[in-house]
Design a protein around this motif. Structure first.
Motif, PDB file in Angstrom:
ATOM      1  N   LEU A  62       0.840  -1.201   0.000  1.00 12.60           N
ATOM      2  CA  LEU A  62       0.000   0.000   0.000  1.00 12.60           C
ATOM      3  C   LEU A  62       0.872   1.248   0.000  1.00 12.60           C
ATOM      4  O   LEU A  62       0.638   2.181  -0.772  1.00 12.60           O
ATOM      5  CB  LEU A  62      -0.960   0.006   1.195  1.00 12.60           C
ATOM      6  N   ALA A  63       1.892   1.291   0.828  1.00  8.89           N
ATOM      7  CA  ALA A  63       2.794   2.446   0.858  1.00  8.89           C
ATOM      8  C   ALA A  63       3.503   2.612  -0.479  1.00  8.89           C
ATOM      9  O   ALA A  63       3.653   3.736  -0.975  1.00  8.89           O
ATOM     10  CB  ALA A  63       3.812   2.295   1.986  1.00  8.89           C
ATOM     11  N   HIS A  64       3.914   1.507  -1.078  1.00  7.77           N
ATOM     12  CA  HIS A  64       4.578   1.570  -2.381  1.00  7.77           C
ATOM     13  C   HIS A  64       3.628   2.139  -3.442  1.00  7.77           C
ATOM     14  O   HIS A  64       4.026   2.984  -4.249  1.00  7.77           O
ATOM     15  CB  HIS A  64       5.079   0.186  -2.789  1.00  7.77           C
ATOM     16  N   ALA A  65       2.384   1.675  -3.445  1.00 10.96           N
ATOM     17  CA  ALA A  65       1.404   2.183  -4.413  1.00 10.96           C
ATOM     18  C   ALA A  65       1.147   3.671  -4.190  1.00 10.96           C
ATOM     19  O   ALA A  65       1.072   4.443  -5.157  1.00 10.96           O
ATOM     20  CB  ALA A  65       0.099   1.395  -4.312  1.00 10.96           C
ATOM     21  N   LEU A  66       1.021   4.097  -2.942  1.00 11.67           N
ATOM     22  CA  LEU A  66       0.791   5.515  -2.650  1.00 11.67           C
ATOM     23  C   LEU A  66       1.977   6.362  -3.098  1.00 11.67           C
ATOM     24  O   LEU A  66       1.801   7.488  -3.567  1.00 11.67           O
ATOM     25  CB  LEU A  66       0.521   5.724  -1.161  1.00 11.67           C
ATOM     26  N   ASP A  67       3.189   5.837  -2.968  1.00  8.42           N
ATOM     27  CA  ASP A  67       4.397   6.562  -3.368  1.00  8.42           C
ATOM     28  C   ASP A  67       4.560   6.666  -4.880  1.00  8.42           C
ATOM     29  O   ASP A  67       5.024   7.683  -5.387  1.00  8.42           O
ATOM     30  CB  ASP A  67       5.651   5.880  -2.806  1.00  8.42           C
ATOM     31  N   THR A  68       4.195   5.609  -5.603  1.00  5.89           N
ATOM     32  CA  THR A  68       4.606   5.532  -7.006  1.00  5.89           C
ATOM     33  C   THR A  68       3.484   5.455  -8.035  1.00  5.89           C
ATOM     34  O   THR A  68       3.712   5.796  -9.190  1.00  5.89           O
ATOM     35  CB  THR A  68       5.497   4.294  -7.213  1.00  5.89           C
ATOM     36  N   GLN A  69       2.322   4.988  -7.667  1.00  8.08           N
ATOM     37  CA  GLN A  69       1.284   4.701  -8.651  1.00  8.08           C
ATOM     38  C   GLN A  69       0.455   5.934  -8.998  1.00  8.08           C
ATOM     39  O   GLN A  69      -0.035   6.629  -8.108  1.00  8.08           O
ATOM     40  CB  GLN A  69       0.376   3.591  -8.124  1.00  8.08           C
ATOM     41  N   LEU A  70       0.299   6.174 -10.279  1.00  3.76           N
ATOM     42  CA  LEU A  70      -0.553   7.269 -10.738  1.00  3.76           C
ATOM     43  C   LEU A  70      -2.004   6.819 -10.738  1.00  3.76           C
ATOM     44  O   LEU A  70      -2.300   5.629 -10.815  1.00  3.76           O
ATOM     45  CB  LEU A  70      -0.141   7.708 -12.146  1.00  3.76           C
ATOM     46  N   ALA A  71      -2.909   7.780 -10.678  1.00  6.22           N
ATOM     47  CA  ALA A  71      -4.336   7.462 -10.685  1.00  6.22           C
ATOM     48  C   ALA A  71      -4.748   6.776 -11.979  1.00  6.22           C
ATOM     49  O   ALA A  71      -5.688   5.983 -11.996  1.00  6.22           O
ATOM     50  CB  ALA A  71      -5.161   8.720 -10.460  1.00  6.22           C
ATOM     51  N   SER A  72      -4.040   7.037 -13.052  1.00  6.20           N
ATOM     52  CA  SER A  72      -4.378   6.443 -14.343  1.00  6.20           C
ATOM     53  C   SER A  72      -3.865   5.022 -14.498  1.00  6.20           C
ATOM     54  O   SER A  72      -4.238   4.330 -15.434  1.00  6.20           O
ATOM     55  CB  SER A  72      -3.821   7.314 -15.467  1.00  6.20           C
ATOM     56  N   ALA A  73      -2.997   4.562 -13.601  1.00  2.30           N
ATOM     57  CA  ALA A  73      -2.382   3.236 -13.716  1.00  2.30           C
ATOM     58  C   ALA A  73      -3.267   2.161 -13.103  1.00  2.30           C
ATOM     59  O   ALA A  73      -3.999   2.409 -12.148  1.00  2.30           O
ATOM     60  CB  ALA A  73      -1.020   3.231 -13.030  1.00  2.30           C
ATOM     61  N   ALA A  74      -3.169   0.964 -13.662  1.00  2.00           N
ATOM     62  CA  ALA A  74      -3.896  -0.182 -13.124  1.00  2.00           C
ATOM     63  C   ALA A  74      -3.035  -0.851 -12.057  1.00  2.00           C
ATOM     64  O   ALA A  74      -1.816  -0.760 -12.090  1.00  2.00           O
ATOM     65  CB  ALA A  74      -4.203  -1.170 -14.235  1.00  2.00           C
ATOM     66  N   GLY A  75      -3.681  -1.501 -11.127  1.00  2.00           N
ATOM     67  CA  GLY A  75      -2.951  -2.213 -10.086  1.00  2.00           C
ATOM     68  C   GLY A  75      -3.910  -2.777  -9.064  1.00  2.00           C
ATOM     69  O   GLY A  75      -5.114  -2.520  -9.122  1.00  2.00           O
ATOM     70  N   GLY A  76      -3.374  -3.542  -8.125  1.00  2.00           N
ATOM     71  CA  GLY A  76      -4.207  -4.105  -7.065  1.00  2.00           C
ATOM     72  C   GLY A  76      -4.831  -3.027  -6.196  1.00  2.00           C
ATOM     73  O   GLY A  76      -5.939  -3.155  -5.708  1.00  2.00           O
ATOM     74  N   THR A  77      -4.093  -1.944  -6.006  1.00  2.00           N
ATOM     75  CA  THR A  77      -4.605  -0.781  -5.287  1.00  2.00           C
ATOM     76  C   THR A  77      -4.871   0.294  -6.325  1.00  2.00           C
ATOM     77  O   THR A  77      -3.996   0.638  -7.104  1.00  2.00           O
ATOM     78  CB  THR A  77      -3.579  -0.276  -4.265  1.00  2.00           C
TER      79      THR A  77
END
Length: 163
Positions: A62-77
């Motif tokens: 979750l911390a990794h997704a919050l740090d790196t994932q854009l809103a436009s990207a797909a992912g588990g979070t």
């Protein structure tokens, strides 16, 4: 006329040695510590939430997704929105498989400001679009200062470590 008032005493049997009670308490405590260690430390994967000095903080994936994932990207979070709060700090609205929430970047990491159980695993055949996140999105709108970040602003915030 006189009767004797002397009573014969029966000797007590020798006491049976009792096991030390603190040993059984120590065994229970050791079992509890071992169970916690096996359940939390040796699984290899940290949980999504940890206790921090200022409350609950995001950890692991979750911390990794919050740090790196854009809103436009797909992912588990899924990142639903990124914004600045009234103090100028960055906050993100997320939807995970187990819970949804709002996390704001602090000195000790992403502090969880609000969470609720996720509607993603409800198994319902029919569900109104966005109904699972309505309360979280309303809370985010109340916290938000200005408009949500667009993709370019998110990329810039990611590149600067959300500072």
């Amino acid at each position: 006329m006189l009767q004797s008032n002397v009573v014969a005493f029966v000797p007590k049997p020798a006491p049976v040695p009792q096991p030390r009670r603190w040993l059984s308490g120590l065994a229970v405590a050791a079992s509890l510590v071992a169970g916690i260690a096996v359940g939390t430390q040796w699984t290899g994967a940290p949980g999504p939430v940890a206790a921090g000095k200022d409350g609950l903080i995001a950890s692991g994936p979750l911390a990794h997704a919050l740090d790196t994932q854009l809103a436009s990207a797909a992912g588990g979070t899924k990142m639903l929105a990124s914004f600045r709060d009234s103090n100028g700090g960055y906050c993100r609205v997320f939807a995970d498989q187990s819970f949804d929430g709002i996390a704001c970047k602090g000195t000790s990491g992403w502090q969880l400001r609000q969470t609720q159980s996720s509607g993603a695993g409800s198994g319902a055949d029919y569900r109104q679009a966005g109904s699972g996140n309505a309360a979280i999105m309303a809370a985010a709108q109340d916290m938000m200062e200005g408009a949500p970040l667009d993709e370019a602003a998110e990329k810039q915030a990611v590149s600067k470590g959300w500072k």
